[in-house]
Design an enzyme around this catalytic site. Structure first.
Site: not given
Ligand SMILES: NC(=O)c1ccc[n+]([C@@H]2O[C@H](COP(=O)([O-])OP(=O)(O)OC[C@H]3O[C@@H](n4cnc5c(N)ncnc54)[C@H](O)[C@@H]3O)[C@@H](O)[C@H]2O)c1
Length: 443
Positions: A266, A269
């Protein structure tokens, strides 16, 4: 309530199982046939505490089903949650192909009113793209069927995902109509009984909230890593500094731990995607760019620290590596700092003996081509004859290990601690050379 969940990964499986647990009738759909086949038999494809019992129990109670049939899923749920992956694309943006495929499939199969909720982390404007895609498919079919869309970002943390889902700190929804708000309020009611806020906003703000949350947390980590690097050069102890500032209620103690940087599926990105979104609307997000830069440097700095400890001569040296997952209590190794550090050492001729309590299968596939890697059965086995122990993930079992045993197994007692788990003075007393992050070395 009848609910469908599309995409049965970390988020979809936990979401589906938790909604089933509160009595809803849930169908989970995924295109991965093997995954669905396994799930039908109660085989959980990921490691997440308490998930297995939750899934098995709800299958047994008949509240949780798995399918690869999108038609069945669209037919089943009044509410359809999209929980598919949104990986990073080549330019740093979020790759929306999986979300848009689902949107098209929903448009092709929808027969009556449905609420389509995007739980995947998606850039601002995606919910409206999903709405347009469904409407386009309906138009192609000449079908006049009403539907609503909503955004409901997920804030669960891998490793405590079930707990986070059952007891969220807050629920955020972005809606266009009050009718959707009412239905979602009812669905989430059992989870927020203790008073957690149910925050209703417009769709774009809801989408932006998720990116802002992850970017803020990532910023705190990179900030503290910079402070650690400064402390190290000045002889100050970053762990003391961390306590000193964390007790200030305006700052708070969480997400201040210095280390080898953040990883996972998470933070990296999502920060990159927000940078891309921001640049796309003509604004240079300089803070976010630096957050990523510091994070990348932090891994490289740690590897360099190990290499320079041996004056650049790593050929033939053996290292034991404890922890491979990007954080404890998960087998997820997406963007894990361990990958980069291990690769940097083996590229310089070292051999690495790896151990992680849960991520060994994932690690085997990642390092399959690396000839300088061995995989150990337990945390002590990998230490035999090692020149150094490298701690990459702070699993509980690494917190208070048997240091006498460690010392007796190693060739030389050197510990490189990427998570500042041990006390430098105790390490010195026990006879270890101890290298950590942002703390003076004890002698
Ligand atoms: N993992 C986390 O901790 C976390 C937390 C909060 C939000 N998120 C976000 O949630 C989303 C999902 O993340 P994840 O970690 O669960 O992903 P994941 O990769 O674990 O799972 C995604 C699943 O979607 C399936 N899929 C892809 N295309 C499909 C399609 N057309 N139809 C049906 N299924 C399809 C894949 O086969 C896979 O099983 C991402 O946007 C992520 O950023 C993740």
């Amino acid at each position: 309530m009848r609910i469908s969940v599309i995409g049965v990964g970390y988020v979809g499986l936990v979401t589906g199982a938790c909604f089933a647990e509160t009595g809803n009738d849930v169908v989970c759909m995924d295109i991965d046939k093997e995954r669905v086949k396994g799930l039908k038999q109660g085989v959980i494809p990921i490691y997440e505490p308490h998930l297995e019992e939750l899934v098995k129990n709800n299958i047994k109670e008949g509240r949780l089903q798995f399918t690869t049939d999108i038609k069945k899923a669209v037919e089943h749920g009044l509410i359809i949650f999209i929980c598919v992956n949104t990986p990073q694309d080549g330019d740093g943006s979020a790759d929306l192909q999986y979300v848009m495929n689902v949107a098209n499939d929903i448009g092709k199969n929808i027969q009556k009113y449905r609420i389509v909720i995007i739980k995947s982390t998606v850039p601002v404007g995606t919910c409206h793209k999903v709405k347009d895609a469904i409407a386009k498919e309906l138009k192609k079919r000449g079908a006049d069927i009403s539907f609503d869309i909503a955004s409901n970002p997920e804030f669960l943390k891998e490793g405590v995902a079930v707990e986070d889902c059952m007891k969220p700190e807050r629920v955020v929804i972005g809606v266009e109509h009050e009718r959707v708000e009412e239905i979602l309020r009812e669905l989430y009611e059992p989870f927020i009984r203790t008073g957690a806020p149910f925050l209703v906003m417009d769709v774009k703000s809801s989408e932006m909230t998720k990116y802002t949350a992850n970017s803020m947390l990532a910023t705190r980590i990179s900030f503290m890593n910079q402070i650690a690097n400064i402390c190290e050069r000045l002889g100050a102890d970053v762990m003391m500094v961390m306590r000193g500032i964390g007790s200030d209620s305006r700052i708070g103690p969480k997400f201040l731990f210095p280390g080898v940087g953040f990883g996972g599926s998470c933070f990296p990105k999502d920060v990159r995607a927000l940078i891309n979104t921001s640049q796309g609307c003509g604004y240079e997000p300089t803070i976010l760019e630096k957050v990523m830069e510091v994070n990348e440097q932090q891994r490289a700095l740690f590897a360099e620290k190990i290499i320079s400890f041996y004056h650049g001569k790593l050929k033939g040296r053996k290292f034991a590596v404890w922890g491979l997952a990007f954080k404890p209590n998960t087998d997820d190794m997406r963007e894990a700092p361990s990958i980069e550090v291990v690769n940097a050492l083996t590229k310089n001729g070292a051999f690495c003996n790896l151990f992680d309590p849960k991520a060994m299968d994932v690690a085997t596939s990642i390092f399959v081509k690396n000839k300088n890697i061995r995989f150990g059965k337990n945390q002590y086995e990998v230490l035999k004859g090692a020149d150094g122990l490298i701690l990459m993930t702070e699993w509980l079992s690494f917190r208070e290990p048997d240091f006498d045993k460690i010392k007796s197994l190693m060739k030389t007692p050197v510990i490189f601690d990427g998570r500042n788990q041990y006390n430098p003075r105790s390490m010195a007393r026990l006879g270890f050379k101890y290298v950590c992050i942002g703390r003076p070395m004890a002698h």
